[in-house]
Motif scaffolding. Sequence first.
Motif, PDB file in Angstrom:
ATOM      1  N   THR A   1       0.836  -1.200   0.000  1.00 46.09           N
ATOM      2  CA  THR A   1       0.000   0.000   0.000  1.00 46.09           C
ATOM      3  C   THR A   1       0.869   1.246   0.000  1.00 46.09           C
ATOM      4  O   THR A   1       0.611   2.210  -0.730  1.00 46.09           O
ATOM      5  CB  THR A   1      -0.928   0.022   1.224  1.00 46.09           C
ATOM      6  N   SER A   2       1.937   1.221   0.798  1.00 50.01           N
ATOM      7  CA  SER A   2       2.851   2.363   0.853  1.00 50.01           C
ATOM      8  C   SER A   2       3.551   2.564  -0.482  1.00 50.01           C
ATOM      9  O   SER A   2       3.690   3.704  -0.961  1.00 50.01           O
ATOM     10  CB  SER A   2       3.881   2.141   1.960  1.00 50.01           C
ATOM     11  N   LEU A   3       3.996   1.467  -1.108  1.00 47.44           N
ATOM     12  CA  LEU A   3       4.671   1.564  -2.407  1.00 47.44           C
ATOM     13  C   LEU A   3       3.745   2.185  -3.444  1.00 47.44           C
ATOM     14  O   LEU A   3       4.149   3.061  -4.221  1.00 47.44           O
ATOM     15  CB  LEU A   3       5.123   0.175  -2.870  1.00 47.44           C
ATOM     16  N   ARG A   4       2.490   1.741  -3.466  1.00 45.90           N
ATOM     17  CA  ARG A   4       1.543   2.281  -4.429  1.00 45.90           C
ATOM     18  C   ARG A   4       1.159   3.726  -4.093  1.00 45.90           C
ATOM     19  O   ARG A   4       0.806   4.501  -4.994  1.00 45.90           O
ATOM     20  CB  ARG A   4       0.301   1.406  -4.507  1.00 45.90           C
ATOM     21  N   SER A   5       1.226   4.106  -2.830  1.00 48.13           N
ATOM     22  CA  SER A   5       0.979   5.505  -2.469  1.00 48.13           C
ATOM     23  C   SER A   5       2.085   6.396  -3.016  1.00 48.13           C
ATOM     24  O   SER A   5       1.825   7.495  -3.526  1.00 48.13           O
ATOM     25  CB  SER A   5       0.867   5.653  -0.942  1.00 48.13           C
ATOM     26  N   PHE A   6       3.336   5.937  -2.912  1.00 48.62           N
ATOM     27  CA  PHE A   6       4.442   6.669  -3.525  1.00 48.62           C
ATOM     28  C   PHE A   6       4.240   6.771  -5.022  1.00 48.62           C
ATOM     29  O   PHE A   6       4.419   7.841  -5.622  1.00 48.62           O
ATOM     30  CB  PHE A   6       5.771   5.960  -3.219  1.00 48.62           C
ATOM     31  N   ALA A   7       3.882   5.627  -5.644  1.00 47.20           N
ATOM     32  CA  ALA A   7       3.662   5.631  -7.085  1.00 47.20           C
ATOM     33  C   ALA A   7       2.525   6.569  -7.464  1.00 47.20           C
ATOM     34  O   ALA A   7       2.577   7.248  -8.497  1.00 47.20           O
ATOM     35  CB  ALA A   7       3.365   4.209  -7.571  1.00 47.20           C
ATOM     36  N   SER A   8       1.490   6.639  -6.616  1.00 51.33           N
ATOM     37  CA  SER A   8       0.363   7.533  -6.895  1.00 51.33           C
ATOM     38  C   SER A   8       0.794   8.991  -6.838  1.00 51.33           C
ATOM     39  O   SER A   8       0.311   9.823  -7.612  1.00 51.33           O
ATOM     40  CB  SER A   8      -0.767   7.287  -5.884  1.00 51.33           C
ATOM     41  N   PHE A   9       1.706   9.307  -5.910  1.00 52.33           N
ATOM     42  CA  PHE A   9       2.218  10.681  -5.829  1.00 52.33           C
ATOM     43  C   PHE A   9       2.943  11.055  -7.127  1.00 52.33           C
ATOM     44  O   PHE A   9       2.692  12.106  -7.722  1.00 52.33           O
ATOM     45  CB  PHE A   9       3.160  10.820  -4.638  1.00 52.33           C
ATOM     46  N   PHE A  10       3.835  10.175  -7.589  1.00 53.14           N
ATOM     47  CA  PHE A  10       4.540  10.428  -8.846  1.00 53.14           C
ATOM     48  C   PHE A  10       3.578  10.383 -10.028  1.00 53.14           C
ATOM     49  O   PHE A  10       3.727  11.126 -10.997  1.00 53.14           O
ATOM     50  CB  PHE A  10       5.671   9.420  -9.030  1.00 53.14           C
ATOM     51  N   ASN A  11       2.593   9.503  -9.927  1.00 61.52           N
ATOM     52  CA  ASN A  11       1.575   9.421 -10.966  1.00 61.52           C
ATOM     53  C   ASN A  11       0.817  10.735 -11.096  1.00 61.52           C
ATOM     54  O   ASN A  11       0.503  11.180 -12.202  1.00 61.52           O
ATOM     55  CB  ASN A  11       0.601   8.283 -10.618  1.00 61.52           C
ATOM     56  N   THR A  12       0.555  11.371  -9.964  1.00 61.23           N
ATOM     57  CA  THR A  12      -0.142  12.655  -9.974  1.00 61.23           C
ATOM     58  C   THR A  12       0.710  13.743 -10.618  1.00 61.23           C
ATOM     59  O   THR A  12       0.190  14.620 -11.315  1.00 61.23           O
ATOM     60  CB  THR A  12      -0.532  13.070  -8.546  1.00 61.23           C
ATOM     61  N   ILE A  13       2.021  13.685 -10.388  1.00 61.59           N
ATOM     62  CA  ILE A  13       2.921  14.631 -11.059  1.00 61.59           C
ATOM     63  C   ILE A  13       2.809  14.453 -12.573  1.00 61.59           C
ATOM     64  O   ILE A  13       2.704  15.424 -13.329  1.00 61.59           O
ATOM     65  CB  ILE A  13       4.369  14.426 -10.596  1.00 61.59           C
ATOM     66  N   GLY A  14       2.830  13.197 -13.020  1.00 64.07           N
ATOM     67  CA  GLY A  14       2.678  12.928 -14.442  1.00 64.07           C
ATOM     68  C   GLY A  14       1.325  13.359 -14.966  1.00 64.07           C
ATOM     69  O   GLY A  14       1.213  13.878 -16.093  1.00 64.07           O
ATOM     70  N   THR A  15       0.294  13.149 -14.162  1.00 69.88           N
ATOM     71  CA  THR A  15      -1.047  13.584 -14.551  1.00 69.88           C
ATOM     72  C   THR A  15      -1.099  15.097 -14.708  1.00 69.88           C
ATOM     73  O   THR A  15      -1.743  15.617 -15.625  1.00 69.88           O
ATOM     74  CB  THR A  15      -2.084  13.123 -13.513  1.00 69.88           C
ATOM     75  N   TRP A  16      -0.410  15.806 -13.838  1.00 70.84           N
ATOM     76  CA  TRP A  16      -0.374  17.268 -13.944  1.00 70.84           C
ATOM     77  C   TRP A  16       0.263  17.681 -15.275  1.00 70.84           C
ATOM     78  O   TRP A  16      -0.273  18.547 -15.978  1.00 70.84           O
ATOM     79  CB  TRP A  16       0.414  17.863 -12.787  1.00 70.84           C
ATOM     80  N   PHE A  17       1.394  17.046 -15.614  1.00 65.46           N
ATOM     81  CA  PHE A  17       2.040  17.368 -16.886  1.00 65.46           C
ATOM     82  C   PHE A  17       1.108  17.108 -18.063  1.00 65.46           C
ATOM     83  O   PHE A  17       1.029  17.902 -19.002  1.00 65.46           O
ATOM     84  CB  PHE A  17       3.320  16.533 -17.057  1.00 65.46           C
TER      85      PHE A  17
END
Length: 463
Positions: free
Chosen positions: A147-163
């Motif tokens: 869950t923690s690993l995917r939370s980190f990935a979601s944070f980076f995923n959100t950065i990509g989503t912003w771009f």
Amino acid sequence: MNTKNNKLTFGNKCGYSFAAVGDAVAYTFINTFILFFLTTVAGLQPAVAGTIAAIGSIWDAAINPVIGYLSDHSVSSFGRRRKYMLGFCFPLFASMVLLYTAVDFTYSVKVLYYGFMVIAYWTSFTGFFVPFYALGAEYTQDYGERTSLRSFASFFNTIGTWFSMAMPTFIVEFLENCGFRTSSAWSVTAAALGVFTVVSIILTVSFAAPFDSRGERLNHHREPLSLMKLFREYSGLLRLKPMRMLLMTSLFFLIAYAMFIGDFMYFVTYNLGFAGGEVSGIMALRCFACMIIIPPTAYLCKKTDKRTALMIILAGGGMGCALMRFITMDNMFIICVYILIMSIATSTYWQIVPAMFYDVCEYDEYATGQRREGTIVSVQGLVEAAATGIGAQILGIILQFAGFNGEADIQTEAALDWIYNCTTWVPVIFIVIAIVALYRFPITKEYFNEIMQKLEERKEKQK
């Protein structure tokens, strides 16, 4: 390096999550803007554009099992997952640019061109995404750490989503003001986003080395691709109840997600009347809303479990989106509330569900004695592809029958009304079905711990 039950370091989690930027950039860019580009820049009819998107998704569904099988059964000193990630990232860049290039062909040839390019895009994306997704299951078998690993990935995923959500309209408008044609501005924008995608994938390929090139489960012989064995593996997985219920959850939620994200650009452009810079601002606000949801979602997962947390969040977000249909969005406060609610309804899936598929890997090992991370996540990818195509096709048909005209600056009342419906209550129908399937998913935190204990006992007996 054995990471089955070890706690992951901050560096481990960031190293894996870098590629989540590229995942989000490529995936969100096509799902948010491809229908809009094909109908307003390339000059295709909405139903035709929706069909092209659906064809690409059908192909994606077909190629997912092949990539999953190959990444599970390949052997390489460079890593069985990483070699696919690196090999497909450059074709992914090229297909992104070519897909967002306006061509001066006859209408029928233009349809064929974009049909071919969308197939090339999904082949490249799947070739990177399935191994990347499966790589996460090899990092750890700890329920909470996943869950923690995917939370980190979601944070980076959100950065990509912003771009990929906030920047395209801003870049296009900026380039137009610099004298670029609209069609050329879209191609340059796609190239810029493609660079972010490639760089992020290369970073994860570099930092993920210990996790897919070492370990007791990775020292197996290369197996040739066998369609019969491929069929047996997938039919065997579908006999597992957790797999069936999670796939149904994914299918219906992702149909809703495809409609939300595909319709959003139409909604902010035609219903709210925002220009390029304002669209970028509203997209950035949506990404910020997705980012602030990550910590409370992780906390809720920790206090309950992944299934319960997702059910609560989807129910609340879906209900809020449905209610927003009956509220006039005539001021920025209401618009911000809507964006927050929609973000709750859509972003939590990417944080929680991948970790739930990782947990199915242990259930599969317990039930069948096999470990098939790549195959399992590729089934999810297959369903994701099908859902994306179905959602885009439904949206395209609705817009077509509502009278949407991509060449008109002002749309009819019927078109505006159905654009509004497709970003509020229509997708919620599919979210409700997803929640029903999710309720029947049996792997809770307690049950997962029981599985891990029984697996350990089995291994002790085999010694």
